[in-house]
Write a protein that holds these residues in place. Structure first.
Motif, PDB file in Angstrom:
ATOM      1  N   VAL A  13       0.818  -1.214   0.000  1.00  0.00           N
ATOM      2  CA  VAL A  13       0.000   0.000   0.000  1.00  0.00           C
ATOM      3  C   VAL A  13       0.850   1.262   0.000  1.00  0.00           C
ATOM      4  O   VAL A  13       2.024   1.242   0.367  1.00  0.00           O
ATOM      5  N   ASP A  14       0.216   2.384  -0.402  1.00  0.00           N
ATOM      6  CA  ASP A  14       0.855   3.695  -0.332  1.00  0.00           C
ATOM      7  C   ASP A  14       0.573   4.373   1.004  1.00  0.00           C
ATOM      8  O   ASP A  14       1.451   4.971   1.604  1.00  0.00           O
ATOM      9  N   ASP A  15      -0.684   4.294   1.456  1.00  0.00           N
ATOM     10  CA  ASP A  15      -1.114   4.954   2.698  1.00  0.00           C
ATOM     11  C   ASP A  15      -0.960   3.970   3.863  1.00  0.00           C
ATOM     12  O   ASP A  15      -1.891   3.280   4.255  1.00  0.00           O
ATOM     13  N   LYS A  16       0.249   3.920   4.421  1.00  0.00           N
ATOM     14  CA  LYS A  16       0.553   2.948   5.465  1.00  0.00           C
ATOM     15  C   LYS A  16      -0.154   3.247   6.789  1.00  0.00           C
ATOM     16  O   LYS A  16      -0.400   2.345   7.583  1.00  0.00           O
ATOM     17  N   GLU A  17      -0.518   4.516   7.025  1.00  0.00           N
ATOM     18  CA  GLU A  17      -1.183   4.883   8.270  1.00  0.00           C
ATOM     19  C   GLU A  17      -2.620   4.360   8.353  1.00  0.00           C
ATOM     20  O   GLU A  17      -3.175   4.193   9.441  1.00  0.00           O
ATOM     21  N   GLY A  39      -8.144   3.753  -1.984  1.00  0.00           N
ATOM     22  CA  GLY A  39      -7.221   3.811  -3.105  1.00  0.00           C
ATOM     23  C   GLY A  39      -6.249   2.640  -3.158  1.00  0.00           C
ATOM     24  O   GLY A  39      -5.712   2.314  -4.209  1.00  0.00           O
ATOM     25  N   ASP A  40      -6.014   2.010  -2.021  1.00  0.00           N
ATOM     26  CA  ASP A  40      -5.075   0.891  -1.952  1.00  0.00           C
ATOM     27  C   ASP A  40      -5.753  -0.470  -2.070  1.00  0.00           C
ATOM     28  O   ASP A  40      -5.070  -1.487  -2.162  1.00  0.00           O
ATOM     29  N   MET A  41      -7.072  -0.497  -2.071  1.00  0.00           N
ATOM     30  CA  MET A  41      -7.783  -1.774  -2.095  1.00  0.00           C
ATOM     31  C   MET A  41      -7.455  -2.570  -3.364  1.00  0.00           C
ATOM     32  O   MET A  41      -7.254  -3.786  -3.314  1.00  0.00           O
ATOM     33  N   GLY A  42      -7.367  -1.897  -4.493  1.00  0.00           N
ATOM     34  CA  GLY A  42      -7.042  -2.582  -5.739  1.00  0.00           C
ATOM     35  C   GLY A  42      -5.651  -3.200  -5.730  1.00  0.00           C
ATOM     36  O   GLY A  42      -5.424  -4.267  -6.292  1.00  0.00           O
ATOM     37  N   ARG A  43      -4.728  -2.534  -5.058  1.00  0.00           N
ATOM     38  CA  ARG A  43      -3.370  -3.069  -4.973  1.00  0.00           C
ATOM     39  C   ARG A  43      -3.317  -4.317  -4.104  1.00  0.00           C
ATOM     40  O   ARG A  43      -2.537  -5.220  -4.363  1.00  0.00           O
ATOM     41  N   ILE A  75     -11.294  -5.504   3.916  1.00  0.00           N
ATOM     42  CA  ILE A  75     -12.383  -4.546   4.105  1.00  0.00           C
ATOM     43  C   ILE A  75     -11.918  -3.181   3.637  1.00  0.00           C
ATOM     44  O   ILE A  75     -10.865  -2.693   4.062  1.00  0.00           O
ATOM     45  N   GLY A  76     -12.686  -2.552   2.759  1.00  0.00           N
ATOM     46  CA  GLY A  76     -12.297  -1.258   2.193  1.00  0.00           C
ATOM     47  C   GLY A  76     -12.673  -0.090   3.010  1.00  0.00           C
ATOM     48  O   GLY A  76     -13.275   0.002   3.964  1.00  0.00           O
TER      49      GLY A  76
END
Length: 76
Positions: A13-17, A39-43, A75-76
């Motif tokens: 993921v990009d948003d690690k927080e 935004g990271d769910m697809g990754r 879970i998104g």
């Protein structure tokens, strides 16, 4: 096992927080609920769910060594 799952997810993921991993254990089964940013769910899931399936396979192999059943929900 939670540490290994967390390491895998954080590297994707990009948003690690925004990553949250909840562990629910009952008897010999463990449920991991993985929450990531939209935004990271697809990754994390990957094309046609291949990456999610691979993550589940790795976690199930680790759980097999400890004679436990494991499931991972995204879970998104």
């Amino acid at each position: 096992m939670k540490d290994i799952l967390e390491t895998i997810i954080l590297n994707l993921v990009d948003d690690k927080e925004s990553v949250q991993i909840n562990e629910k254990e009952s008897g010999n089964s463990i449920l991991f609920e993985v929450k990531v940013a939209e935004g990271d769910m697809g990754r994390v899931i990957g094309k046609q769910g291949r990456l999610a399936k691979s993550i589940r396979t790795v976690m199930k192999s680790l759980a097999g060594e400890e004679h436990k059943k494991i499931s991972v929900e995204f879970i998104g």
